[in-house]
Design a protein around this motif. Structure first.
Motif, PDB file in Angstrom:
ATOM      1  N   ALA A   1       0.847  -1.189   0.000  1.00  0.00           N
ATOM      2  CA  ALA A   1       0.000   0.000   0.000  1.00  0.00           C
ATOM      3  C   ALA A   1       0.887   1.246   0.000  1.00  0.00           C
ATOM      4  O   ALA A   1       1.551   1.521   0.999  1.00  0.00           O
ATOM      5  N   PRO A   2       0.921   2.025  -1.094  1.00  0.00           N
ATOM      6  CA  PRO A   2       1.754   3.234  -1.128  1.00  0.00           C
ATOM      7  C   PRO A   2       1.279   4.290  -0.112  1.00  0.00           C
ATOM      8  O   PRO A   2       2.061   4.827   0.660  1.00  0.00           O
ATOM      9  N   LEU A   3      -0.029   4.545  -0.137  1.00  0.00           N
ATOM     10  CA  LEU A   3      -0.672   5.471   0.806  1.00  0.00           C
ATOM     11  C   LEU A   3      -2.021   4.861   1.139  1.00  0.00           C
ATOM     12  O   LEU A   3      -2.772   4.450   0.247  1.00  0.00           O
ATOM     13  N   ILE A   4      -2.343   4.767   2.429  1.00  0.00           N
ATOM     14  CA  ILE A   4      -3.561   4.061   2.822  1.00  0.00           C
ATOM     15  C   ILE A   4      -4.275   4.806   3.943  1.00  0.00           C
ATOM     16  O   ILE A   4      -3.636   5.406   4.815  1.00  0.00           O
ATOM     17  N   GLN A   5      -5.594   4.778   3.895  1.00  0.00           N
ATOM     18  CA  GLN A   5      -6.447   5.394   4.913  1.00  0.00           C
ATOM     19  C   GLN A   5      -7.096   4.273   5.715  1.00  0.00           C
ATOM     20  O   GLN A   5      -7.929   3.540   5.208  1.00  0.00           O
ATOM     21  N   VAL A   6      -6.681   4.121   6.968  1.00  0.00           N
ATOM     22  CA  VAL A   6      -7.169   3.020   7.804  1.00  0.00           C
ATOM     23  C   VAL A   6      -7.301   3.482   9.253  1.00  0.00           C
ATOM     24  O   VAL A   6      -7.136   4.663   9.557  1.00  0.00           O
ATOM     25  N   ALA A   7      -7.591   2.547  10.138  1.00  0.00           N
ATOM     26  CA  ALA A   7      -7.687   2.840  11.564  1.00  0.00           C
ATOM     27  C   ALA A   7      -7.039   1.712  12.341  1.00  0.00           C
ATOM     28  O   ALA A   7      -6.896   0.591  11.852  1.00  0.00           O
ATOM     29  N   TRP A   8      -6.642   2.018  13.558  1.00  0.00           N
ATOM     30  CA  TRP A   8      -5.980   1.038  14.419  1.00  0.00           C
ATOM     31  C   TRP A   8      -6.475   1.201  15.845  1.00  0.00           C
ATOM     32  O   TRP A   8      -6.642   2.314  16.340  1.00  0.00           O
ATOM     33  N   SER A   9      -6.716   0.101  16.508  1.00  0.00           N
ATOM     34  CA  SER A   9      -6.999   0.087  17.940  1.00  0.00           C
ATOM     35  C   SER A   9      -5.988  -0.821  18.614  1.00  0.00           C
ATOM     36  O   SER A   9      -5.628  -1.866  18.051  1.00  0.00           O
ATOM     37  N   PRO A  10      -5.528  -0.470  19.815  1.00  0.00           N
ATOM     38  CA  PRO A  10      -4.593  -1.355  20.508  1.00  0.00           C
ATOM     39  C   PRO A  10      -5.261  -2.684  20.827  1.00  0.00           C
ATOM     40  O   PRO A  10      -6.471  -2.743  21.075  1.00  0.00           O
ATOM     41  N   ASP A  11      -4.482  -3.738  20.814  1.00  0.00           N
ATOM     42  CA  ASP A  11      -5.020  -5.069  21.089  1.00  0.00           C
ATOM     43  C   ASP A  11      -5.369  -5.241  22.562  1.00  0.00           C
ATOM     44  O   ASP A  11      -6.140  -6.133  22.922  1.00  0.00           O
ATOM     45  N   TYR A  12      -4.813  -4.392  23.406  1.00  0.00           N
ATOM     46  CA  TYR A  12      -5.082  -4.415  24.842  1.00  0.00           C
ATOM     47  C   TYR A  12      -4.886  -3.000  25.357  1.00  0.00           C
ATOM     48  O   TYR A  12      -4.121  -2.211  24.771  1.00  0.00           O
ATOM     49  N   PRO A  13      -5.586  -2.591  26.415  1.00  0.00           N
ATOM     50  CA  PRO A  13      -5.587  -1.198  26.857  1.00  0.00           C
ATOM     51  C   PRO A  13      -4.321  -0.781  27.609  1.00  0.00           C
ATOM     52  O   PRO A  13      -4.335  -0.520  28.818  1.00  0.00           O
ATOM     53  N   ASP A  14      -3.233  -0.720  26.873  1.00  0.00           N
ATOM     54  CA  ASP A  14      -1.955  -0.277  27.420  1.00  0.00           C
ATOM     55  C   ASP A  14      -1.203   0.423  26.290  1.00  0.00           C
ATOM     56  O   ASP A  14      -1.375   0.070  25.111  1.00  0.00           O
ATOM     57  N   ALA A  15      -0.361   1.388  26.631  1.00  0.00           N
ATOM     58  CA  ALA A  15       0.384   2.133  25.611  1.00  0.00           C
ATOM     59  C   ALA A  15       1.186   1.214  24.700  1.00  0.00           C
ATOM     60  O   ALA A  15       1.378   1.506  23.514  1.00  0.00           O
ATOM     61  N   ASP A  16       1.636   0.084  25.225  1.00  0.00           N
ATOM     62  CA  ASP A  16       2.413  -0.840  24.408  1.00  0.00           C
ATOM     63  C   ASP A  16       1.573  -1.451  23.291  1.00  0.00           C
ATOM     64  O   ASP A  16       2.117  -1.905  22.280  1.00  0.00           O
ATOM     65  N   GLY A  17       0.240  -1.439  23.461  1.00  0.00           N
ATOM     66  CA  GLY A  17      -0.634  -1.935  22.407  1.00  0.00           C
ATOM     67  C   GLY A  17      -0.516  -1.125  21.133  1.00  0.00           C
ATOM     68  O   GLY A  17      -0.897  -1.590  20.052  1.00  0.00           O
ATOM     69  N   ASN A  18       0.014   0.094  21.229  1.00  0.00           N
ATOM     70  CA  ASN A  18       0.326   0.909  20.062  1.00  0.00           C
ATOM     71  C   ASN A  18       1.826   1.086  19.881  1.00  0.00           C
ATOM     72  O   ASN A  18       2.323   1.108  18.757  1.00  0.00           O
ATOM     73  N   GLY A  19       2.540   1.211  20.998  1.00  0.00           N
ATOM     74  CA  GLY A  19       3.972   1.485  20.933  1.00  0.00           C
ATOM     75  C   GLY A  19       4.747   0.467  20.118  1.00  0.00           C
ATOM     76  O   GLY A  19       5.503   0.825  19.201  1.00  0.00           O
ATOM     77  N   THR A  20       4.567  -0.807  20.411  1.00  0.00           N
ATOM     78  CA  THR A  20       5.307  -1.842  19.687  1.00  0.00           C
ATOM     79  C   THR A  20       4.880  -1.983  18.231  1.00  0.00           C
ATOM     80  O   THR A  20       5.714  -1.900  17.333  1.00  0.00           O
ATOM     81  N   PRO A  21       3.584  -2.174  17.924  1.00  0.00           N
ATOM     82  CA  PRO A  21       3.216  -2.384  16.513  1.00  0.00           C
ATOM     83  C   PRO A  21       3.473  -1.180  15.611  1.00  0.00           C
ATOM     84  O   PRO A  21       3.811  -1.338  14.444  1.00  0.00           O
ATOM     85  N   LEU A  22       3.327   0.034  16.132  1.00  0.00           N
ATOM     86  CA  LEU A  22       3.467   1.209  15.279  1.00  0.00           C
ATOM     87  C   LEU A  22       4.902   1.685  15.114  1.00  0.00           C
ATOM     88  O   LEU A  22       5.193   2.415  14.163  1.00  0.00           O
ATOM     89  N   SER A  23       5.789   1.271  16.020  1.00  0.00           N
ATOM     90  CA  SER A  23       7.142   1.834  15.940  1.00  0.00           C
ATOM     91  C   SER A  23       8.265   0.810  15.832  1.00  0.00           C
ATOM     92  O   SER A  23       9.380   1.161  15.438  1.00  0.00           O
ATOM     93  N   ASP A  24       8.003  -0.446  16.171  1.00  0.00           N
ATOM     94  CA  ASP A  24       9.053  -1.461  16.126  1.00  0.00           C
ATOM     95  C   ASP A  24       8.905  -2.315  14.865  1.00  0.00           C
ATOM     96  O   ASP A  24       8.021  -3.163  14.765  1.00  0.00           O
ATOM     97  N   TYR A  25       9.760  -2.095  13.905  1.00  0.00           N
ATOM     98  CA  TYR A  25       9.723  -2.810  12.623  1.00  0.00           C
ATOM     99  C   TYR A  25       9.791  -4.317  12.838  1.00  0.00           C
ATOM    100  O   TYR A  25       9.166  -5.091  12.111  1.00  0.00           O
ATOM    101  N   ASN A  26      10.545  -4.732  13.854  1.00  0.00           N
ATOM    102  CA  ASN A  26      10.754  -6.158  14.100  1.00  0.00           C
ATOM    103  C   ASN A  26       9.478  -6.889  14.522  1.00  0.00           C
ATOM    104  O   ASN A  26       9.408  -8.112  14.434  1.00  0.00           O
TER     105      ASN A  26
END
Length: 530
Positions: A422-447
């Motif tokens: 996807a070159p440019l995509i319009q989507v939404a994301w919710s954390p899998d669990y109610p903690d900052a890491d629910g976004n921190g890891t998937p959105l910033s850690d490539y690994n």
């Protein structure tokens, strides 16, 4: 003459009148015991809890399967027992150990739940390498053999020092923690798939409902599970009917065809708030609507200055005030408002001149053309996806970026996105669990092979900050790490956060007990119809 006689019920035989009355009563009872939800469920790909990673999949599998621990209703801070009756955390020389004691429970198949089923359920996710496998492998840092069963009612999970046991407990509340009847899954295994092909459209859990059938692109039907250990459902059947357009849902709700409309436009929602025949529910979310910019080598968004230009180009206030009509909040960080680690002070002002200057500095003074992938149906906050896309397209055009809108159903959109195409995509994301890491890891850690990976964005500093924050137990130090991470992401990351929506849901006035929490969960066994 025949028609005339049938309309005069008084002339019909008494036995036939009784039969008609009984049939009418049964139909009324059936309607009273059936809940019909209309919504855009086109993101549904599978109902295997270890594979499902979509909003609709989470909603449904959360009612088909139980997890060891869970959050109850709107309380997303206190973990409650679910299949586990109790648990304890102990420190070990290598990290920590969580010991769970299982309650007496049965699967929908009638078989008792054992610790072997729990071990199997965890191991299959790791071995299948599903979209949510990273939660176990990269966040919990577990592997096959980390979860053991010393006896039929005890489960032990050994964690290394690189895993925070409190976060592990939180992530086990997500689909990935759903416990499957291992005997049933093995009986339907094909070519080492751990029963995944069969579980795609069958269920083998302990939840309050069982899957009756899934008619692709038409409806999903759930029936009450007679073996459920949670409260017995008030509703005996739930039908989730595919209705892509919000207008169709509105018409169906008004006519009584459906009981719950999952997607209402802001305009229609405002009108519903004053309609005594309806209940308008403005539910909180931890969701973020965003633009994903593929930053891989050779892609238009490879240069961080181009990505920053897009953030300056987006008119967030216009989106929130005009399109959402108050069904959204302004934020630019990757951690949603309401979770520790969010920083509402960070935001990009709408600055076209600044955006143009950044494009020029990046060697693209005349802008460029790019394919813009957009879902059909409704987007976060009830806005028609095509309306939101048109607004984004207009904003980007003002700085010379020609976004060529390409609409597709959610399942196809997500498949393309997960393939890094996807070159440019319009989507939404919710954390899998109610903690900052629910976004921190998937959105910033490539690994983690999640959102940063999908957008081809690899930044070692971001990965290190996310990993450090995930295992930090000191609240002050953890907050400091997230402040550093969010500041880095909003400057260099591959996302332009559009808004944090509220979820507008409208029900018939006779529907009670319908509660959707900020994590997107609905405990359907609590719903009744008066």
């Amino acid at each position: 003459m025949t028609t005339h006689r049938l309309t005069k019920l008084g002339r019909l035989p008494k036995a036939l009148l009784c039969t008609l009355a009984l049939g009418s009563g049964l139909a009324a009872a059936q309607k009273q015991n059936t809940l019909v939800i209309g919504g855009d469920f086109n993101d549904l790909i599978t109902l295997d809890p270890g594979v499902s990673y979509e909003f609709s999949g989470s909603l449904i599998t959360g009612n088909l399967y139980d997890t060891l621990v869970a959050y109850d209703g709107n309380n997303l801070k206190t973990l409650k027992p679910r299949i586990a009756s109790s648990w304890k955390i102990d420190k070990t020389a290598d990290g920590s150990r969580i010991t769970f004691k299982l309650r007496d429970a049965k699967f929908s198949t009638g078989r008792p739940v054992t610790s072997a089923d729990v071990v199997y359920s965890m191991n299959r996710v790791i071995q299948l390498k599903t979209p949510s496998s990273f939660l176990l492998t990269d966040v919990a840092n577990v592997k096959v053999g980390s979860v053991t069963a010393p006896d039929a009612k005890t489960v032990v999970m050994n964690l290394p020092k690189t895993a925070n046991p409190n976060i592990v407990l939180a992530l086990l509340t997500f689909n990935v923690g759903g416990i499957i009847d291992s005997t049933e899954a093995k009986a339907h295994e094909q070519s080492g798939d751990f029963g995944s092909a069969w579980l795609k459209d069958h269920s083998a859990g302990t939840g309050p409902f069982v899957l009756n059938r899934w008619d692709r692109s038409a409806q999903v039907a759930l029936d009450a599970n007679p073996n459920a250990f949670r409260r017995s459902p008030n509703i005996k059947r739930v039908i989730l009917r595919y209705m892509q357009e919000a207008a169709a849902q509105q018409t169906a709700l008004n006519s009584g065809e459906i009981d719950v409309a999952w997607d209402y436009t802001p305009d229609a929602f405002k009108a519903a708030q004053t309609n005594p025949k309806l209940k308008a529910l403005k539910t909180d979310t931890f969701q973020l609507a965003y633009l994903g910019m593929n930053s891989a080598k050779g892609m238009p968004f490879e240069d961080a200055r181009v990505r920053e230009a897009v953030r300056y180009a987006i008119d967030q206030d216009g989106i929130i005030n005009s399109l959402l009509q108050g069904l959204g909040r302004k934020t630019q960080t990757i951690i949603p408002l309401g979770l520790a680690g969010s920083n509402p002070k960070i935001s990009y002002p709408h600055d076209v001149a600044k955006a143009k200057a950044l494009l020029k500095a990046a060697g693209k003074p005349d802008g460029f053309s790019v394919d813009f992938l957009v879902s059909t149906g409704s987007c976060a906050g009830g806005v028609p996806c095509q309306d939101l896309a048109a607004k984004i397209q207009s904003d980007l055009a003002k700085i010379g970026i020609k976004a060529n809108i390409k609409q597709m159903v959610n399942a196809e959109l997500l498949t393309t996105y997960r393939a890094q195409k996807a070159p440019l995509i319009q989507v939404a994301w919710s954390p899998d669990y109610p903690d900052a890491d629910g976004n921190g890891t998937p959105l910033s850690d490539y690994n983690a092979k999640s959102l940063a990976w999908r957008n081809g964005w690899q930044n070692e500093q971001a990965s290190q900050l996310a990993q450090a924050a995930a295992i930090e137990t000191n609240p002050t130090k953890r907050l400091n790490l997230y402040n550093q991470l969010t500041a880095l992401m909003v400057k260099e990351g591959p996302f332009a956060i559009l808004y944090q929506p509220a979820k507008p849901i409208v029900t018939a006035a006779n529907v009670t007990g319908f509660l959707r929490n900020a994590n997107g969960d609905v405990q359907l066994e609590r719903v009744s119809k008066k």
